[in-house]
Scaffold this motif. Sequence first.
Motif, PDB file in Angstrom:
ATOM      1  N   PHE A 268       0.847  -1.198   0.000  1.00  0.00           N
ATOM      2  CA  PHE A 268       0.000   0.000   0.000  1.00  0.00           C
ATOM      3  C   PHE A 268       0.879   1.244   0.000  1.00  0.00           C
ATOM      4  CE2 PHE A 268      -3.354   2.851   1.540  1.00  0.00           C
ATOM      5  CZ  PHE A 268      -4.448   2.393   0.834  1.00  0.00           C
ATOM      6  N   ALA A 269       1.967   1.213   0.778  1.00  0.00           N
ATOM      7  CA  ALA A 269       2.921   2.332   0.800  1.00  0.00           C
ATOM      8  C   ALA A 269       3.545   2.522  -0.576  1.00  0.00           C
ATOM      9  CB  ALA A 269       3.996   2.088   1.861  1.00  0.00           C
ATOM     10  N   ILE A 270       3.855   1.427  -1.246  1.00  0.00           N
ATOM     11  CA  ILE A 270       4.419   1.501  -2.600  1.00  0.00           C
ATOM     12  C   ILE A 270       3.425   2.180  -3.541  1.00  0.00           C
ATOM     13  CG2 ILE A 270       4.900   0.071  -4.639  1.00  0.00           C
ATOM     14  CD1 ILE A 270       6.514  -1.780  -2.741  1.00  0.00           C
ATOM     15  N   ALA A 271       2.166   1.795  -3.475  1.00  0.00           N
ATOM     16  CA  ALA A 271       1.155   2.399  -4.351  1.00  0.00           C
ATOM     17  C   ALA A 271       1.055   3.901  -4.106  1.00  0.00           C
ATOM     18  CB  ALA A 271      -0.199   1.717  -4.144  1.00  0.00           C
ATOM     19  N   ARG A 272       1.031   4.307  -2.839  1.00  0.00           N
ATOM     20  CA  ARG A 272       0.960   5.748  -2.524  1.00  0.00           C
ATOM     21  C   ARG A 272       2.194   6.470  -3.037  1.00  0.00           C
ATOM     22  NH1 ARG A 272      -1.185   3.848   2.548  1.00  0.00           N
ATOM     23  NH2 ARG A 272       0.925   3.969   3.335  1.00  0.00           N
ATOM     24  N   TRP A 273       3.371   5.896  -2.796  1.00  0.00           N
ATOM     25  CA  TRP A 273       4.616   6.532  -3.243  1.00  0.00           C
ATOM     26  C   TRP A 273       4.620   6.662  -4.763  1.00  0.00           C
ATOM     27  CZ3 TRP A 273       8.613   5.626  -6.509  1.00  0.00           C
ATOM     28  CH2 TRP A 273       9.710   6.471  -6.381  1.00  0.00           C
ATOM     29  N   ALA A 274       4.259   5.593  -5.450  1.00  0.00           N
ATOM     30  CA  ALA A 274       4.264   5.599  -6.912  1.00  0.00           C
ATOM     31  C   ALA A 274       3.295   6.639  -7.465  1.00  0.00           C
ATOM     32  CB  ALA A 274       3.924   4.210  -7.451  1.00  0.00           C
ATOM     33  N   ALA A 275       2.125   6.765  -6.866  1.00  0.00           N
ATOM     34  CA  ALA A 275       1.136   7.736  -7.338  1.00  0.00           C
ATOM     35  C   ALA A 275       1.675   9.161  -7.232  1.00  0.00           C
ATOM     36  CB  ALA A 275      -0.159   7.603  -6.536  1.00  0.00           C
ATOM     37  N   ASN A 276       2.492   9.402  -6.226  1.00  0.00           N
ATOM     38  CA  ASN A 276       3.027  10.745  -5.987  1.00  0.00           C
ATOM     39  C   ASN A 276       4.351  11.031  -6.682  1.00  0.00           C
ATOM     40  OD1 ASN A 276       0.954  11.759  -4.276  1.00  0.00           O
ATOM     41  ND2 ASN A 276       1.739  10.454  -2.636  1.00  0.00           N
ATOM     42  N   ASN A 277       5.024   9.995  -7.177  1.00  0.00           N
ATOM     43  CA  ASN A 277       6.383  10.190  -7.673  1.00  0.00           C
ATOM     44  C   ASN A 277       6.645   9.693  -9.088  1.00  0.00           C
ATOM     45  OD1 ASN A 277       8.046  11.252  -5.244  1.00  0.00           O
ATOM     46  ND2 ASN A 277       6.753   9.637  -4.410  1.00  0.00           N
ATOM     47  N   LEU A 278       5.716   8.965  -9.676  1.00  0.00           N
ATOM     48  CA  LEU A 278       5.935   8.402 -11.009  1.00  0.00           C
ATOM     49  C   LEU A 278       4.798   8.792 -11.952  1.00  0.00           C
ATOM     50  CD1 LEU A 278       6.979   4.742 -10.049  1.00  0.00           C
ATOM     51  CD2 LEU A 278       8.500   6.676 -10.571  1.00  0.00           C
ATOM     52  N   SER A 279       5.121   8.898 -13.220  1.00  0.00           N
ATOM     53  CA  SER A 279       4.084   9.136 -14.224  1.00  0.00           C
ATOM     54  C   SER A 279       3.273   7.853 -14.399  1.00  0.00           C
ATOM     55  CB  SER A 279       4.731   9.521 -15.556  1.00  0.00           C
ATOM     56  OG  SER A 279       5.374   8.386 -16.124  1.00  0.00           O
ATOM     57  N   PRO A 280       2.078   7.962 -14.974  1.00  0.00           N
ATOM     58  CA  PRO A 280       1.308   6.745 -15.241  1.00  0.00           C
ATOM     59  C   PRO A 280       2.089   5.726 -16.076  1.00  0.00           C
ATOM     60  CG  PRO A 280      -0.114   8.650 -15.456  1.00  0.00           C
ATOM     61  CD  PRO A 280       1.294   9.177 -15.279  1.00  0.00           C
ATOM     62  N   GLU A 281       2.852   6.191 -17.065  1.00  0.00           N
ATOM     63  CA  GLU A 281       3.631   5.270 -17.893  1.00  0.00           C
ATOM     64  C   GLU A 281       4.718   4.577 -17.074  1.00  0.00           C
ATOM     65  OE1 GLU A 281       6.399   5.077 -21.903  1.00  0.00           O
ATOM     66  OE2 GLU A 281       5.471   6.980 -21.372  1.00  0.00           O
ATOM     67  N   GLU A 282       5.410   5.330 -16.218  1.00  0.00           N
ATOM     68  CA  GLU A 282       6.447   4.725 -15.364  1.00  0.00           C
ATOM     69  C   GLU A 282       5.840   3.699 -14.423  1.00  0.00           C
ATOM     70  OE1 GLU A 282       9.730   8.264 -14.788  1.00  0.00           O
ATOM     71  OE2 GLU A 282       7.776   8.497 -13.804  1.00  0.00           O
ATOM     72  N   ARG A 283       4.680   4.016 -13.868  1.00  0.00           N
ATOM     73  CA  ARG A 283       4.010   3.076 -12.954  1.00  0.00           C
ATOM     74  C   ARG A 283       3.650   1.784 -13.683  1.00  0.00           C
ATOM     75  NH1 ARG A 283       1.149   7.985 -11.102  1.00  0.00           N
ATOM     76  NH2 ARG A 283      -0.746   7.268 -12.131  1.00  0.00           N
ATOM     77  N   SER A 284       3.145   1.904 -14.890  1.00  0.00           N
ATOM     78  CA  SER A 284       2.698   0.711 -15.618  1.00  0.00           C
ATOM     79  C   SER A 284       3.853  -0.210 -15.999  1.00  0.00           C
ATOM     80  CB  SER A 284       1.916   1.105 -16.869  1.00  0.00           C
ATOM     81  OG  SER A 284       2.776   1.644 -17.856  1.00  0.00           O
ATOM     82  N   LYS A 285       5.056   0.335 -16.076  1.00  0.00           N
ATOM     83  CA  LYS A 285       6.227  -0.463 -16.445  1.00  0.00           C
ATOM     84  C   LYS A 285       7.030  -0.938 -15.232  1.00  0.00           C
ATOM     85  CE  LYS A 285       6.701   1.687 -20.952  1.00  0.00           C
ATOM     86  NZ  LYS A 285       7.532   2.542 -21.815  1.00  0.00           N
ATOM     87  N   ALA A 286       6.667  -0.480 -14.047  1.00  0.00           N
ATOM     88  CA  ALA A 286       7.375  -0.867 -12.826  1.00  0.00           C
ATOM     89  C   ALA A 286       6.892  -2.238 -12.355  1.00  0.00           C
ATOM     90  CB  ALA A 286       7.140   0.171 -11.738  1.00  0.00           C
ATOM     91  N   THR A 287       7.726  -2.882 -11.548  1.00  0.00           N
ATOM     92  CA  THR A 287       7.386  -4.187 -10.967  1.00  0.00           C
ATOM     93  C   THR A 287       7.390  -4.074  -9.450  1.00  0.00           C
ATOM     94  OG1 THR A 287       8.385  -5.357 -12.833  1.00  0.00           O
ATOM     95  CG2 THR A 287       8.066  -6.618 -10.806  1.00  0.00           C
ATOM     96  N   VAL A 288       6.380  -4.653  -8.829  1.00  0.00           N
ATOM     97  CA  VAL A 288       6.319  -4.747  -7.368  1.00  0.00           C
ATOM     98  C   VAL A 288       6.711  -6.169  -6.994  1.00  0.00           C
ATOM     99  CG1 VAL A 288       4.859  -4.646  -5.318  1.00  0.00           C
ATOM    100  CG2 VAL A 288       4.508  -3.008  -7.195  1.00  0.00           C
ATOM    101  N   TYR A 289       7.734  -6.267  -6.155  1.00  0.00           N
ATOM    102  CA  TYR A 289       8.167  -7.553  -5.608  1.00  0.00           C
ATOM    103  C   TYR A 289       7.745  -7.577  -4.154  1.00  0.00           C
ATOM    104  CZ  TYR A 289      11.119  -8.018  -9.725  1.00  0.00           C
ATOM    105  OH  TYR A 289      11.562  -8.126 -11.023  1.00  0.00           O
TER     106      TYR A 289
END
Length: 160
Positions: free
Chosen positions: A58-79
């Motif tokens: 959940f912390a990763i999702a919040r961080w990503a929403a605030n720090n990455l573009s939609p395109e960067e988020r879609s190409k990132a991987t959560v481990y």
Amino acid sequence: MINEIDLKHLHRCVVLAETALEKGDEPFGSILVSADGEVLFEDHNHVAGGDHTQHPEFAIARWAANNLSPEERSKATVYTSGEHCPMCAAAHGWVGLGRIVYASSSEQLSGWLSELGAPPSPVRNLAIGDVIKDPAVDGPVPELAEMVHQLHRRLHEVKG
């Protein structure tokens, strides 16, 4: 398909889960990795204080929403050491993160908790694909899942 890079990142998640356990928390750890392989964010569970929304995914999702573009988020991987719970899977879907790779499944965790005599979760055990549409998901990884199992065993032996 799980590869050597995936295994390296999953091992880090297990280390983070162990760190959480050593700090008196539930053993879960997760990292966010960019498309070019950079570790962008990592965290572990912080639920011991009573706020059970303090999951690393959940912390990763919040961080990503605030720090990455939609395109960067879609190409990132959560481990992650454990498959996303429904809350975290929904956050992952809403934010538009990419692939999820986990060491142990929610089904495995549910079985372990039952085996250890732990109280059941108040949240339904759902696979990620039952929460978000068409996820790219890989896991579990048997040898790492057993390591996560041992962390949960340690947690519940201390509590018991």
